[in-house]
Design a protein around this motif. Structure first.
Motif, mmCIF file in Angstrom:
data_model
loop_
_atom_site.group_PDB
_atom_site.id
_atom_site.type_symbol
_atom_site.label_atom_id
_atom_site.label_comp_id
_atom_site.label_asym_id
_atom_site.label_seq_id
_atom_site.Cartn_x
_atom_site.Cartn_y
_atom_site.Cartn_z
ATOM 1 N N PRO A 174 21.638 -68.704 -28.295
ATOM 2 C CA PRO A 174 21.116 -67.391 -27.924
ATOM 3 C C PRO A 174 22.185 -66.421 -27.421
ATOM 4 C CG PRO A 174 19.983 -69.148 -26.736
ATOM 5 C CD PRO A 174 21.053 -69.794 -27.520
ATOM 6 N N SER A 175 22.041 -65.198 -27.832
ATOM 7 C CA SER A 175 22.880 -64.149 -27.244
ATOM 8 C C SER A 175 22.288 -63.818 -25.872
ATOM 9 C CB SER A 175 22.872 -62.902 -28.129
ATOM 10 O OG SER A 175 21.591 -62.297 -28.087
ATOM 11 N N GLU A 176 23.060 -63.116 -25.037
ATOM 12 C CA GLU A 176 22.585 -62.760 -23.704
ATOM 13 C C GLU A 176 21.299 -61.933 -23.789
ATOM 14 O OE1 GLU A 176 25.354 -60.738 -20.930
ATOM 15 O OE2 GLU A 176 26.166 -62.761 -20.658
ATOM 16 N N LYS A 177 21.294 -60.982 -24.707
ATOM 17 C CA LYS A 177 20.152 -60.081 -24.866
ATOM 18 C C LYS A 177 18.889 -60.880 -25.254
ATOM 19 C CE LYS A 177 18.179 -56.005 -25.659
ATOM 20 N NZ LYS A 177 17.961 -55.060 -24.576
ATOM 21 N N ALA A 178 19.053 -61.780 -26.209
ATOM 22 C CA ALA A 178 17.903 -62.556 -26.674
ATOM 23 C C ALA A 178 17.380 -63.465 -25.557
ATOM 24 C CB ALA A 178 18.289 -63.377 -27.901
ATOM 25 N N ALA A 179 18.303 -64.042 -24.780
ATOM 26 C CA ALA A 179 17.898 -64.905 -23.664
ATOM 27 C C ALA A 179 17.145 -64.086 -22.617
ATOM 28 C CB ALA A 179 19.126 -65.572 -23.046
ATOM 29 N N GLN A 180 17.581 -62.855 -22.426
ATOM 30 C CA GLN A 180 16.917 -62.015 -21.433
ATOM 31 C C GLN A 180 15.481 -61.672 -21.857
ATOM 32 O OE1 GLN A 180 17.800 -57.762 -20.732
ATOM 33 N NE2 GLN A 180 18.805 -58.494 -18.889
ATOM 34 N N ILE A 181 15.289 -61.383 -23.141
ATOM 35 C CA ILE A 181 13.932 -61.102 -23.626
ATOM 36 C C ILE A 181 13.048 -62.344 -23.448
ATOM 37 C CG2 ILE A 181 12.535 -60.576 -25.682
ATOM 38 C CD1 ILE A 181 14.930 -58.878 -26.680
ATOM 39 N N ALA A 182 13.632 -63.510 -23.708
ATOM 40 C CA ALA A 182 12.861 -64.760 -23.565
ATOM 41 C C ALA A 182 12.404 -64.940 -22.120
ATOM 42 C CB ALA A 182 13.706 -65.937 -24.018
ATOM 43 N N LEU A 183 13.297 -64.628 -21.188
ATOM 44 C CA LEU A 183 12.933 -64.732 -19.772
ATOM 45 C C LEU A 183 11.890 -63.669 -19.406
ATOM 46 C CD1 LEU A 183 13.321 -65.759 -16.874
ATOM 47 C CD2 LEU A 183 15.322 -64.272 -16.690
ATOM 48 N N ARG A 184 12.085 -62.458 -19.905
ATOM 49 C CA ARG A 184 11.120 -61.391 -19.622
ATOM 50 C C ARG A 184 9.719 -61.755 -20.119
ATOM 51 N NH1 ARG A 184 14.280 -60.192 -16.330
ATOM 52 N NH2 ARG A 184 15.770 -58.468 -16.392
ATOM 53 N N ARG A 221 2.376 -71.125 -6.156
ATOM 54 C CA ARG A 221 3.742 -70.883 -6.639
ATOM 55 C C ARG A 221 3.683 -70.830 -8.157
ATOM 56 N NH1 ARG A 221 8.683 -73.330 -7.699
ATOM 57 N NH2 ARG A 221 7.717 -75.290 -8.237
ATOM 58 N N LEU A 222 4.373 -69.872 -8.740
ATOM 59 C CA LEU A 222 4.422 -69.811 -10.207
ATOM 60 C C LEU A 222 5.224 -70.988 -10.739
ATOM 61 C CD1 LEU A 222 5.111 -66.008 -10.580
ATOM 62 C CD2 LEU A 222 3.067 -67.191 -11.435
ATOM 63 N N TRP A 223 5.100 -71.224 -12.017
ATOM 64 C CA TRP A 223 5.950 -72.237 -12.648
ATOM 65 C C TRP A 223 7.417 -71.848 -12.498
ATOM 66 C CZ3 TRP A 223 2.911 -68.619 -14.955
ATOM 67 C CH2 TRP A 223 3.554 -67.671 -15.748
ATOM 68 N N THR A 224 8.303 -72.836 -12.612
ATOM 69 C CA THR A 224 9.732 -72.563 -12.573
ATOM 70 C C THR A 224 10.143 -71.982 -13.919
ATOM 71 O OG1 THR A 224 10.037 -74.432 -11.102
ATOM 72 C CG2 THR A 224 12.008 -73.593 -12.162
ATOM 73 N N MET A 225 10.799 -70.843 -13.882
ATOM 74 C CA MET A 225 11.263 -70.226 -15.128
ATOM 75 C C MET A 225 12.683 -70.705 -15.359
ATOM 76 S SD MET A 225 9.650 -66.457 -14.678
ATOM 77 C CE MET A 225 7.954 -66.316 -14.057
ATOM 78 N N ARG A 226 12.780 -71.571 -16.349
ATOM 79 C CA ARG A 226 14.034 -72.292 -16.514
ATOM 80 C C ARG A 226 14.494 -72.114 -17.954
ATOM 81 N NH1 ARG A 226 15.479 -76.556 -13.201
ATOM 82 N NH2 ARG A 226 13.457 -77.225 -12.451
ATOM 83 N N LEU A 227 15.648 -71.530 -18.141
ATOM 84 C CA LEU A 227 16.131 -71.366 -19.510
ATOM 85 C C LEU A 227 17.215 -72.393 -19.819
ATOM 86 C CD1 LEU A 227 16.213 -67.609 -20.513
ATOM 87 C CD2 LEU A 227 14.356 -69.250 -20.510
ATOM 88 N N PHE A 228 16.936 -73.177 -20.856
ATOM 89 C CA PHE A 228 17.849 -74.209 -21.353
ATOM 90 C C PHE A 228 19.089 -73.505 -21.880
ATOM 91 C CE2 PHE A 228 18.442 -77.443 -24.975
ATOM 92 C CZ PHE A 228 19.077 -78.342 -24.162
#
Lengths: 137, 553
Positions: free
Chosen positions: B369-379, B75-82
């Protein structure tokens, strides 16, 4: 000989991020200033009280929580109430440029963001002090 | 001549030649923690390494290579954004956005008043409401925060410390309303008060009652909330406050050992609560040092739990951890470059075997974070997971002469600090004497001076600077209306709830606090009756008092 500039470094509000405040406090001390550090979680009232008691020339506030638009004006207001009008209120933190401009218009001095060299802060304070009425007193 | 002797001879000759005929560029060849780095590492640097004793196999003692046998092959790590901003309504929208884009767990950022146990309508909260996290004052807000999010499926990490017991109670309350029992919910409360005194500085009560609240949580959860991570023992804030990698490692593990000791002293069986302890580390810029830090952490924890605390369950020996990339490494200058910094910090977390990961957004030195910046971080995490190949084999850097020698060195430094802390009378005594605080602020100041003297280059800050730079990325602004809305909400709640019931519950809580019974049950009762966070904290303050700092710099 010129007397030492007296600076109060304060952390108003609820935020506990004190790395910046402490680094700046150490740098200003090493730049030959007398530094009083208030510690954390101070109300504007506590900070102004300390500034008056310690007879400081400069009040430097570190705010990273986004509460700068409430806290800086409150400190200015309280200083005015105490009849203090010759103290520089400056500081730094996570403060958008547009807010820096607004606070500047209210009477707050220069504000420093992340990455600002501490030497620049010390120079700014020294320059201000030289031209202030407090330098003669 | 043995193999190692031959290598030594060859290396010595190489070195003589190197010193005689090679020049080095003008740079500080030291890790970010100030430790000298040699030009070359060879088998000599891993000389004493005993594979089975020091590394072992993944999922086997001493777990240096990972806590699971299959690691990311399973299982991959959990991708969790604060994440958290504004009111509960605003944050609920952001959580749905993140879940829709593939995050696999939630991580709640609370605003400062919640973190400090102050209600939004308290004068001390002026200007702070919803600014650097979500405003939560009561069960009512918590119900909104998790609206439409099935708590039996999604795990939630809550970055909350001094009032952790209350937020856990609120979470249990919301789950109950969804028909999900406390035995079914999964997640984490940070609940690491020791590092608050040391680094993050969001304390409320003095150390002794704070430790009692923590042992109460340990006891309550081992019985009623068995899948909950009760403490996330955190090095992140220690590092962000300016510590070195070795200090982060040593102070965090020392805190962890102090909690285990407190649990055992409170009469709990170590194997009843130790499996639910988890850790939280920083992933800073120094790529190899960070990977070594994670590996050393697992080895030390397993050994201490086994040898010092005689834990018997395998789960008690496992150092499971969450990683966050280093916020303090991000620059306000040319913020787009932060995407790159974050990417290789995140990669070090993955190569270090993290169980979950938060990647910072490029704009975090400017605002939330803006939505866009958070999305890049997740990507960024998804690219590491699916494109880089880093998740395909376990602990791929094991056996690197450099990484193994760094792992050993960090372990040794950690034990040196353990000894110093012990001599000062343990963690709480060392806090009271300002030991950690001074070590960290000294390290922070040293680092700052290195940058200002240009011994260290930070791209965009002290070199490769763009003059008169204008920020070209969108920056999120929190509407001041948020404060007005939230203050009105909590005031309205005080009008409409059953205030007699609230009063009774708070009196029962006060009695429990003054005595020795477990505080979780009365906190749950008070929060179910819609007592606010601030009211519950005030009752506890009236019994426990407040912590007072001695400011040092």
């Amino acid at each position: 000989m010129e007397r030492k500039v007296r600076v109060l470094v304060g952390k108003p509000g609820l935020d506990g991020h004190d790395r910046g405040a402490k680094v700046v406090a150490s740098a200003l001390r090493d730049a030959g200033m007398e530094v009083i550090y208030t510690g954390l979680h101070q109300t504007p009232e506590m900070i102004v009280e300390a500034a008056v008691q310690e007879d400081v020339d400069v009040v430097g506030l570190s705010i990273l929580s986004g509460a700068h638009m409430a806290l800086f004006p409150r400190v200015l207001e309280l200083l005015k109430e105490k009849g203090v009008d010759d103290v520089l209120v400056t500081g730094g933190g996570i403060i958008p440029e547009s807010d820096m401009e607004k606070l500047g218009k209210l009477g707050v001095g220069k504000l420093f963001g992340p990455g600002a060299p501490t030497g620049e802060i010390a120079d700014y304070i020294r320059e201000w002090f030289k031209s202030s009425s407090r330098a003669k007193g | 001549m043995g193999e190692l002797e031959k290598i030594r001879e060859a290396r010595k000759k190489w070195q003589e030649k190197y010193e005689k005929s090679c020049t080095e560029r003008d740079a500080l060849f030291q890790s970010i923690s100030g430790v000298p780095v040699k030009p070359l590492y060879t088998p000599e640097d891993a000389e004493g390494l005993d594979y089975l004793r020091d590394l072992g196999l993944p999922g086997e003692y001493p777990f240096t290579r990972g806590v699971r046998q299959n690691m990311y092959r399973g299982r991959l790590w959990t991708m969790r954004l604060f994440s958290g901003l504004g009111t509960a309504m605003d944050s609920n929208r952001r959580y749905h956005f993140l879940l829709d884009h593939g995050t696999t767990g939630l991580s709640v950022a609370f605003h400062m008043p919640t973190i400090m146990g102050v209600d939004s309508d308290n004068p001390r909260a002026r200007g702070e409401v919803g600014r650097c996290g979500v405003a939560i004052d009561s069960l009512e807000d918590m119900e909104v925060l998790f609206d439409g999010i099935p708590l039996e499926k999604v795990s939630t990490s809550m970055t909350i410390n001094a009032p952790a017991a209350i937020l856990l109670a609120l979470y249990i309350g919301v789950a109950e309303k969804q028909g999900v029992g406390p035995d079914k919910i999964t997640g984490t409360i940070q609940n690491d008060i020791l590092k608050e005194y040391i680094a993050q500085k969001s304390w409320i009560f003095p150390p002794e009652p704070s430790m009692r609240i923590i042992t109460d949580i340990l006891a309550f959860c081992s019985e009623h909330v068995p899948r909950w991570n009760t403490i996330s023992i955190s090095g992140y804030h220690i590092r962000e406050a300016g510590s070195t990698a070795a200090q982060e490692l040593a102070f965090t593990l020392a805190d962890g050992l102090a909690y285990v000791e407190a649990g055992v002293k409170a009469g709990l069986d170590v194997d009843a609560f130790a499996p639910r302890l988890s850790f939280f580390f920083d992933a800073h810029l120094d790529f190899f040092e960070e990977i070594a830090k994670f590996r050393a952490a697992r080895r030390i924890w397993a050994r201490e739990m086994k040898e010092r605390f005689k834990a018997k369950k395998t789960e008690s020996l496992l150092l499971r951890f969450h990683t966050q990339t280093a916020g303090c490494s991000l620059t306000a200058q040319q913020p787009e470059n932060n995407i790159v910094r974050t990417a290789f910090e995140a990669l070090s977390g993955v190569l270090g075997g993290t169980q979950s990961l938060h990647t910072n957004s490029m704009d975090e030195t400017l605002a939330l974070p803006s939505e866009k910046a958070a999305q890049i971080a997740l990507r960024t995490q998804q690219i590491i997971a699916f494109e880089s190949g880093a998740a395909d084999t376990i602990d791929p850097l094991a056996g690197s002469y450099y990484v193994e020698s760094l792992t050993d060195r960090l372990e040794k430094q950690a034990y040196e600090y353990f000894e110093r802390i012990e001599k000062l009378g343990g963690v709480v005594k060392a806090i009271e004497r300002g030991f950690f605080q001074k070590e960290i602020s000294d390290a922070a100041y040293r680092y700052q001076k290195e940058i200002e003297q240009k011994k260290r280059i930070i791209v965009g800050v002290n070199d490769y600077v763009v003059e008169n730079e204008k920020v070209e990325i969108p920056v999120l602004v929190i509407d001041p209306e948020v404060e007005r809305i939230q203050v009105a909400r909590v005031k309205a709640l005080r009008e409409k709830r059953d205030n007699d019931a609230v009063k009774r519950r708070l009196e029962e809580l006060k009695k429990a606090a003054a005595g020795s019974e477990n505080l979780m049950a009365p906190i749950l009762e008070a929060s179910r009756a819609y007592a606010t966070l601030g009211e519950i904290v005030d009752v506890l303050k009236s019994v426990f008092g407040e912590f007072k700092e001695i400011p040092v710099f």
